[in-house]
Scaffold this motif. Structure first.
Motif, PDB file in Angstrom:
ATOM      1  N   ILE A   1      -6.819   3.174  -1.674  1.00  0.00           N
ATOM      2  CA  ILE A   1      -5.552   2.765  -2.287  1.00  0.00           C
ATOM      3  C   ILE A   1      -5.803   1.968  -3.561  1.00  0.00           C
ATOM      4  O   ILE A   1      -5.064   2.100  -4.543  1.00  0.00           O
TER       5      ILE A   1
ATOM      6  N   VAL B   1       0.924   4.371  -2.662  1.00  0.00           N
ATOM      7  CA  VAL B   1       0.726   5.755  -2.234  1.00  0.00           C
ATOM      8  C   VAL B   1       1.861   6.629  -2.768  1.00  0.00           C
ATOM      9  O   VAL B   1       1.631   7.714  -3.312  1.00  0.00           O
TER      10      VAL B   1
ATOM     11  N   SER C   1       1.607   9.522  -5.724  1.00  0.00           N
ATOM     12  CA  SER C   1       2.064  10.880  -5.427  1.00  0.00           C
ATOM     13  C   SER C   1       3.086  11.344  -6.467  1.00  0.00           C
ATOM     14  O   SER C   1       3.016  12.477  -6.962  1.00  0.00           O
TER      15      SER C   1
ATOM     16  N   ASP D   1       0.838  -1.200   0.000  1.00  0.00           N
ATOM     17  CA  ASP D   1       0.000   0.000   0.000  1.00  0.00           C
ATOM     18  C   ASP D   1       0.875   1.252   0.000  1.00  0.00           C
ATOM     19  O   ASP D   1       0.604   2.208  -0.733  1.00  0.00           O
TER      20      ASP D   1
ATOM     21  N   GLU E   1      -8.768   8.414  -1.689  1.00  0.00           N
ATOM     22  CA  GLU E   1      -8.383   7.891  -0.375  1.00  0.00           C
ATOM     23  C   GLU E   1      -8.257   6.375  -0.439  1.00  0.00           C
ATOM     24  O   GLU E   1      -7.519   5.774   0.326  1.00  0.00           O
TER      25      GLU E   1
ATOM     26  N   ARG F   1      -6.301   4.270  -6.409  1.00  0.00           N
ATOM     27  CA  ARG F   1      -5.017   4.821  -6.861  1.00  0.00           C
ATOM     28  C   ARG F   1      -4.297   3.794  -7.750  1.00  0.00           C
ATOM     29  O   ARG F   1      -3.750   4.145  -8.790  1.00  0.00           O
TER      30      ARG F   1
END
Length: 108
Positions: A76, A31, A35, A27, A74, A79
């Protein structure tokens, strides 16, 4: 393709079975990669316009703090799926070719 996006694709290739084998460490990788993607993509000028509007809008609204977009990212897995979509787009359009990909040319 901008070098930072090439790096995103190369790093994404190292992630295997993310959805089936989740962990805190995996995870954290997603993240960080997300980013880095947002930072890289938002810094592009004209090249950004060569990508689907969905990527452009998602990054723009995420950085603007649009509540629905912030809430969506938010998660994961969301994302990861966006990174996966970006990677697939780059591969399908031949913007990115794996370094270890064997390319064979044949005479017609």
């Amino acid at each position: 393709m901008h070098q930072c996006l090439v790096g995103i694709c190369e790093r994404f290739e190292e992630i295997t079975d993310f959805l089936e084998d989740r962990s805190y460490e995996r995870d954290a990788i997603i993240v960080r990669l997300f980013s880095d993607f947002v930072d890289c993509f938002s810094s592009l000028q004209a090249e950004k316009l060569e990508y689907p509007k969905e990527f452009q809008k998602d990054v723009k609204y995420f950085l603007q703090g649009e509540p629905v977009m912030k809430k969506q990212f938010e998660d994961i897995e969301f994302r990861y799926l966006m990174l996966s979509d970006f990677y697939d787009f780059c591969r399908l359009t031949k913007r990115y070719i794996r370094k270890d990909a064997h390319v064979e040319f044949r005479a017609v």
